[in-house]
Design a protein around this motif. Sequence first.
Motif, PDB file in Angstrom:
ATOM      1  N   GLN A   6     -12.769 -32.294  27.331  1.00 13.39           N
ATOM      2  CA  GLN A   6     -11.375 -31.855  27.289  1.00 13.39           C
ATOM      3  C   GLN A   6     -11.055 -31.201  25.942  1.00 13.39           C
ATOM      4  O   GLN A   6     -10.299 -30.224  25.879  1.00 13.39           O
ATOM      5  N   ARG A   9     -12.495 -27.727  26.133  1.00 18.15           N
ATOM      6  CA  ARG A   9     -11.611 -26.902  26.967  1.00 18.15           C
ATOM      7  C   ARG A   9     -10.360 -26.498  26.188  1.00 18.15           C
ATOM      8  O   ARG A   9      -9.883 -25.361  26.278  1.00 18.15           O
ATOM      9  N   LEU A  58      -6.694 -26.464  31.557  1.00 16.80           N
ATOM     10  CA  LEU A  58      -6.554 -27.794  30.968  1.00 16.80           C
ATOM     11  C   LEU A  58      -6.174 -28.873  31.971  1.00 16.80           C
ATOM     12  O   LEU A  58      -6.248 -30.059  31.650  1.00 16.80           O
ATOM     13  N   LYS A 198      -3.979 -32.533  26.694  1.00 17.75           N
ATOM     14  CA  LYS A 198      -4.341 -33.449  27.762  1.00 17.75           C
ATOM     15  C   LYS A 198      -3.831 -32.958  29.116  1.00 17.75           C
ATOM     16  O   LYS A 198      -2.800 -32.289  29.190  1.00 17.75           O
TER      17      LYS A 198
END
Length: 246
Positions: A6, A9, A58, A198
């Motif tokens: 993450q 990304r 995301l 997030k």
Amino acid sequence: MSHAFQWLRSLIFIIVIYLWMVVLGILFLPYAIFSKRGALRACKTYARSTIWLAGWMLGLRSQVRGTVPTGEVMIAAKHQSFFDILLIFDAVPHAKFIMKRELLWTPVIGLYAKRLGCIPVNRGKRGAAIAQMVRDVATEFSEPGQLVIYSQGTRVAPGAKKPYKVGTGILYGALGQPCVPAATNVGVFWPRKGILRKPGLAVVEFLDPIAPGVERDRFMRQLEDTVEARSDALMREAGFDPDGIS
């Protein structure tokens, strides 16, 4: 491993959206110089495409709740990150932001902010800055738009406390317009600092307007209580406890 993925990304996303900002800024530049409508279209395109990219790259979805203000109003919003700026700008017809003066010298952003009619404020001069802000707003509001002010004066991390500045109350009294409070939880997913973004559902919510004519101190209390309570509720909805337990 999932956290590292993450993060990667997020890094790629940040690079992409800033490169895209430069590309759009250059492509729309001739149109924007000669037409404020061109500047508005460029910024709307950027906001909408970045919101879409956040969902795609995301897993960060977004939602605007409440009645979107379209008339001559002041929007007093909670500010947690760059993403709430994009969500508000995309939602309303013609947002004009109260912004710190230093941003005028930022490549791309500064030029387009001027063309959109954003109001720069020298935050270091306090009383003089507020007086100048009121004069500038009165001049700029010769053209339609929704004035967006961040009453805490800066981005505030989820769970952090920062007082609301009286400039919002002074401006509310000077304009004689309704004030639409706006709450958010975007900082839970897109922090004010750092790279990691997030997945989840980021929300900006427009709340019931405060009618013109409320006494300044009462207005400020009502605004802060309303925005903070609803923002806390949105953060809890996102799985974050603003009282300190996440």
